[in-house]
Design a protein around this motif. Structure first.
Motif, PDB file in Angstrom:
ATOM      1  N   GLY A 246     -41.729  -3.622  -9.199  1.00 50.82           N
ATOM      2  CA  GLY A 246     -41.437  -3.346 -10.592  1.00 50.82           C
ATOM      3  C   GLY A 246     -39.955  -3.203 -10.864  1.00 50.82           C
ATOM      4  N   ASP A 247     -39.169  -2.931  -9.827  1.00 49.17           N
ATOM      5  CA  ASP A 247     -37.721  -2.782  -9.987  1.00 49.17           C
ATOM      6  C   ASP A 247     -37.007  -4.122 -10.115  1.00 49.17           C
ATOM      7  OD1 ASP A 247     -37.694  -0.019  -9.894  1.00 49.17           O
ATOM      8  OD2 ASP A 247     -37.643   0.020  -7.713  1.00 49.17           O
ATOM      9  N   LEU A 248     -37.714  -5.225  -9.901  1.00 44.08           N
ATOM     10  CA  LEU A 248     -37.098  -6.547  -9.952  1.00 44.08           C
ATOM     11  C   LEU A 248     -37.914  -7.424 -10.885  1.00 44.08           C
ATOM     12  CD1 LEU A 248     -34.733  -8.089  -8.734  1.00 44.08           C
ATOM     13  CD2 LEU A 248     -36.221  -8.815  -6.864  1.00 44.08           C
ATOM     14  N   LYS A 249     -37.309  -7.840 -11.988  1.00 40.40           N
ATOM     15  CA  LYS A 249     -38.021  -8.627 -12.995  1.00 40.40           C
ATOM     16  C   LYS A 249     -38.281 -10.045 -12.511  1.00 40.40           C
ATOM     17  CE  LYS A 249     -35.954  -6.236 -16.970  1.00 40.40           C
ATOM     18  NZ  LYS A 249     -35.113  -6.411 -18.183  1.00 40.40           N
ATOM     19  N   ASP A 250     -39.423 -10.601 -12.931  1.00 39.73           N
ATOM     20  CA  ASP A 250     -39.722 -11.993 -12.637  1.00 39.73           C
ATOM     21  C   ASP A 250     -38.677 -12.884 -13.304  1.00 39.73           C
ATOM     22  OD1 ASP A 250     -41.914 -10.993 -11.375  1.00 39.73           O
ATOM     23  OD2 ASP A 250     -43.364 -11.663 -12.863  1.00 39.73           O
ATOM     24  N   ALA A 251     -38.527 -14.094 -12.770  1.00 35.75           N
ATOM     25  CA  ALA A 251     -37.481 -14.985 -13.254  1.00 35.75           C
ATOM     26  C   ALA A 251     -38.001 -16.412 -13.339  1.00 35.75           C
ATOM     27  CB  ALA A 251     -36.262 -14.922 -12.336  1.00 35.75           C
ATOM     28  N   VAL A 252     -37.315 -17.216 -14.138  1.00 38.39           N
ATOM     29  CA  VAL A 252     -37.656 -18.626 -14.239  1.00 38.39           C
ATOM     30  C   VAL A 252     -36.371 -19.443 -14.163  1.00 38.39           C
ATOM     31  CG1 VAL A 252     -37.571 -18.709 -16.768  1.00 38.39           C
ATOM     32  CG2 VAL A 252     -38.979 -20.357 -15.533  1.00 38.39           C
ATOM     33  N   TYR A 253     -36.467 -20.568 -13.437  1.00 37.77           N
ATOM     34  CA  TYR A 253     -35.354 -21.491 -13.259  1.00 37.77           C
ATOM     35  C   TYR A 253     -35.774 -22.818 -13.869  1.00 37.77           C
ATOM     36  CZ  TYR A 253     -32.173 -24.684 -10.753  1.00 37.77           C
ATOM     37  OH  TYR A 253     -31.258 -25.662 -10.422  1.00 37.77           O
ATOM     38  N   ILE A 254     -34.985 -23.307 -14.830  1.00 34.49           N
ATOM     39  CA  ILE A 254     -35.321 -24.528 -15.557  1.00 34.49           C
ATOM     40  C   ILE A 254     -34.211 -25.541 -15.335  1.00 34.49           C
ATOM     41  CG2 ILE A 254     -35.950 -25.497 -17.806  1.00 34.49           C
ATOM     42  CD1 ILE A 254     -36.118 -22.282 -18.545  1.00 34.49           C
ATOM     43  N   GLU A 255     -34.557 -26.690 -14.798  1.00 36.83           N
ATOM     44  CA  GLU A 255     -33.564 -27.708 -14.492  1.00 36.83           C
ATOM     45  C   GLU A 255     -33.238 -28.557 -15.716  1.00 36.83           C
ATOM     46  OE1 GLU A 255     -35.139 -30.000 -11.313  1.00 36.83           O
ATOM     47  OE2 GLU A 255     -34.793 -28.455  -9.802  1.00 36.83           O
ATOM     48  N   HIS A 256     -31.951 -28.905 -15.856  1.00 40.24           N
ATOM     49  CA  HIS A 256     -31.500 -29.846 -16.866  1.00 40.24           C
ATOM     50  C   HIS A 256     -30.782 -30.990 -16.157  1.00 40.24           C
ATOM     51  CE1 HIS A 256     -32.602 -26.623 -19.520  1.00 40.24           C
ATOM     52  NE2 HIS A 256     -31.638 -25.837 -19.059  1.00 40.24           N
ATOM     53  N   LEU A 257     -30.231 -31.911 -16.919  1.00 38.97           N
ATOM     54  CA  LEU A 257     -29.614 -33.086 -16.307  1.00 38.97           C
ATOM     55  C   LEU A 257     -28.423 -32.722 -15.440  1.00 38.97           C
ATOM     56  CD1 LEU A 257     -29.503 -36.153 -16.040  1.00 38.97           C
ATOM     57  CD2 LEU A 257     -28.065 -36.214 -18.097  1.00 38.97           C
ATOM     58  N   THR A 258     -27.539 -31.882 -15.943  1.00 39.01           N
ATOM     59  CA  THR A 258     -26.320 -31.560 -15.202  1.00 39.01           C
ATOM     60  C   THR A 258     -26.147 -30.070 -14.941  1.00 39.01           C
ATOM     61  OG1 THR A 258     -25.045 -31.481 -17.265  1.00 39.01           O
ATOM     62  CG2 THR A 258     -25.100 -33.584 -16.082  1.00 39.01           C
ATOM     63  N   ASP A 259     -27.096 -29.255 -15.377  1.00 41.52           N
ATOM     64  CA  ASP A 259     -27.009 -27.826 -15.118  1.00 41.52           C
ATOM     65  C   ASP A 259     -28.416 -27.236 -15.146  1.00 41.52           C
ATOM     66  OD1 ASP A 259     -27.654 -27.853 -17.784  1.00 41.52           O
ATOM     67  OD2 ASP A 259     -25.829 -26.861 -18.481  1.00 41.52           O
ATOM     68  N   SER A 260     -28.521 -25.934 -15.333  1.00 44.74           N
ATOM     69  CA  SER A 260     -29.837 -25.296 -15.312  1.00 44.74           C
ATOM     70  C   SER A 260     -29.791 -24.007 -16.108  1.00 44.74           C
ATOM     71  CB  SER A 260     -30.275 -24.984 -13.876  1.00 44.74           C
ATOM     72  OG  SER A 260     -29.451 -23.951 -13.353  1.00 44.74           O
ATOM     73  N   THR A 261     -30.969 -23.442 -16.329  1.00 41.59           N
ATOM     74  CA  THR A 261     -31.089 -22.115 -16.949  1.00 41.59           C
ATOM     75  C   THR A 261     -31.845 -21.222 -15.978  1.00 41.59           C
ATOM     76  OG1 THR A 261     -31.142 -23.018 -19.193  1.00 41.59           O
ATOM     77  CG2 THR A 261     -32.032 -20.799 -18.874  1.00 41.59           C
ATOM     78  N   PHE A 262     -31.270 -20.080 -15.666  1.00 46.55           N
ATOM     79  CA  PHE A 262     -31.942 -19.080 -14.839  1.00 46.55           C
ATOM     80  C   PHE A 262     -31.992 -17.796 -15.650  1.00 46.55           C
ATOM     81  CE2 PHE A 262     -32.348 -15.664 -11.794  1.00 46.55           C
ATOM     82  CZ  PHE A 262     -33.264 -16.161 -10.882  1.00 46.55           C
ATOM     83  N   THR A 263     -33.189 -17.323 -15.942  1.00 52.44           N
ATOM     84  CA  THR A 263     -33.297 -16.151 -16.806  1.00 52.44           C
ATOM     85  C   THR A 263     -34.413 -15.225 -16.359  1.00 52.44           C
ATOM     86  OG1 THR A 263     -33.624 -15.432 -19.097  1.00 52.44           O
ATOM     87  CG2 THR A 263     -34.841 -17.372 -18.396  1.00 52.44           C
ATOM     88  N   GLN A 264     -34.229 -13.952 -16.661  1.00 53.44           N
ATOM     89  CA  GLN A 264     -35.254 -12.939 -16.436  1.00 53.44           C
ATOM     90  C   GLN A 264     -35.695 -12.312 -17.761  1.00 53.44           C
ATOM     91  OE1 GLN A 264     -32.805 -10.921 -13.250  1.00 53.44           O
ATOM     92  NE2 GLN A 264     -34.762 -10.869 -12.174  1.00 53.44           N
ATOM     93  N   LYS A 265     -35.363 -12.963 -18.877  1.00 53.27           N
ATOM     94  CA  LYS A 265     -35.797 -12.461 -20.175  1.00 53.27           C
ATOM     95  C   LYS A 265     -37.314 -12.599 -20.285  1.00 53.27           C
ATOM     96  CE  LYS A 265     -31.475 -13.569 -22.550  1.00 53.27           C
ATOM     97  NZ  LYS A 265     -30.814 -14.367 -23.622  1.00 53.27           N
ATOM     98  N   PRO A 266     -38.027 -11.499 -20.502  1.00 58.48           N
ATOM     99  CA  PRO A 266     -39.494 -11.503 -20.463  1.00 58.48           C
ATOM    100  C   PRO A 266     -40.153 -12.559 -21.339  1.00 58.48           C
ATOM    101  CG  PRO A 266     -38.677  -9.255 -20.533  1.00 58.48           C
ATOM    102  CD  PRO A 266     -37.490 -10.139 -20.757  1.00 58.48           C
ATOM    103  N   GLN A 267     -39.668 -12.763 -22.558  1.00 61.92           N
ATOM    104  CA  GLN A 267     -40.311 -13.717 -23.455  1.00 61.92           C
ATOM    105  C   GLN A 267     -40.228 -15.144 -22.928  1.00 61.92           C
ATOM    106  OE1 GLN A 267     -38.392 -12.891 -27.275  1.00 61.92           O
ATOM    107  NE2 GLN A 267     -40.273 -11.910 -28.005  1.00 61.92           N
ATOM    108  N   ILE A 268     -39.070 -15.515 -22.410  1.00 60.38           N
ATOM    109  CA  ILE A 268     -38.899 -16.869 -21.870  1.00 60.38           C
ATOM    110  C   ILE A 268     -39.703 -17.033 -20.592  1.00 60.38           C
ATOM    111  CG2 ILE A 268     -37.235 -18.525 -20.960  1.00 60.38           C
ATOM    112  CD1 ILE A 268     -35.146 -17.298 -22.801  1.00 60.38           C
TER     113      ILE A 268
END
Length: 300
Positions: A246-268
């Motif tokens: 519970g001390d570490l939030k789940d995360a998502v990594y989304i690939e793009h053409l030349t970069d990426s998005t890494f976020t732990q924002k709950p809604q995303i």
């Protein structure tokens, strides 16, 4: 000031693989310090002023972007009223562990900034879920397949740099062979099987590797038929990290053409987790996936 945390431990236990991951520890320690600060009724600027920190240092520590020195940790815990010697000792031990060098830093010469968060945290996850529309997921690739994917990418790379990238991917895979390694659930687009990346021999060896990996209890692989992936409307790779703590939030990594998005924002994170749920529910079962892989192998 009285102690602000009455629990026996400041952390959710056991930490397991997280204790071997300095990046994860920085995030957990920062989150706990944030909780203690809020409970003490202070804001980051107050803390910076009282302890003589540079501007925004407290916020950077809480976000895990700034390693916490032992002296700073002692000062923060004292300010927040953590009086138990046992809790302070536990906290300081984890601070010390968080300051060890991350294994992946030896690959800084070939590791892109946008890829670093995923590499840094994936081995600390309890479960990794991924969808790949174009290639076999990196954690399931053979070295020859990885080499072909890298060489097909944009730009001209020196042979040494290609080798280093292949070595990095192999190192990531090796860390998932540990006893407390994450469970890996991967869904790949059916079109991936139709691309002979690296040529027929490379692709054949890759398919054989996938069939063998499906025998492992910690790996689940599914194929998403073309109509399923088209209906889902996902045109890029997605990786979701599920942490047991519970001390570490789940995360998502989304690939793009030349970069990426890494976020732990709950809604995303929830949005992409739901997408992966739908994809997994509509994809072929693991048993049918194994059969399709063998059918494809027979064509080589």
């Amino acid at each position: 000031m009285a102690a602000t945390d009455p629990s026996e431990s400041l952390f959710v236990r056991p930490l397991g693989a997280v204790e071997r991951n300095p990046t994860a520890l920085k995030l957990i320690l920062g989150g706990k310090l944030r909780e203690l600060r809020v409970a003490a009724g202070l804001d980051p600027a107050d803390v910076d002023g009282r302890l003589g920190f540079s501007r925004s240092k407290t916020s950077r520590i809480e976000l895990g972007r700034h390693g916490c020195k032992l002296a700073d940790a002692i000062a923060l815990l004292d300010l927040y009223g953590v009086e138990s010697e046992e809790r302070v000792e536990e906290f300081l031990r984890l601070v010390d562990q968080s300051r060890r060098p991350d294994w992946w830093r030896s690959f800084n010469d070939v590791l892109s900034d946008f890829f670093t968060p995923l590499v840094a945290l994936e081995s600390a996850a309890e479960r990794i879920r991924t969808y790949e529309p174009f290639y076999v997921p990196g954690l399931l690739q053979t070295p020859a397949y990885t080499r072909a994917v890298i060489q097909a990418g944009p730009g001209q790379l020196l042979a040494h740099d290609v080798m280093r990238r292949v070595d990095l991917r192999q190192e990531r895979q090796g860390r998932l062979d540990q006893a407390d390694a994450p469970y890996l659930w991967a869904v790949i687009d059916e079109s991936v099987l139709l691309r002979a990346v690296g040529g027929r021999e490379v692709m054949r060896a890759q398919l054989e590797h996938l069939v063998a990996l499906m025998e492992r209890p910690r790996i689940t692989l599914q194929i998403a038929p073309l109509d399923v992936s088209a209906a889902a409307g996902v045109g890029t790779g997605v990786t979701y990290l599920r942490f047991a703590l519970g001390d570490l939030k789940d995360a998502v990594y989304i690939e793009h053409l030349t970069d990426s998005t890494f976020t732990q924002k709950p809604q995303i994170v929830e949005q992409y987790r739901n997408m992966l749920d739908r994809m997994g529910a509509c994809a072929l079962t693991p048993a049918r996936t194994a059969a399709v892989l063998r059918e494809r192998l027979a064509q080589y």
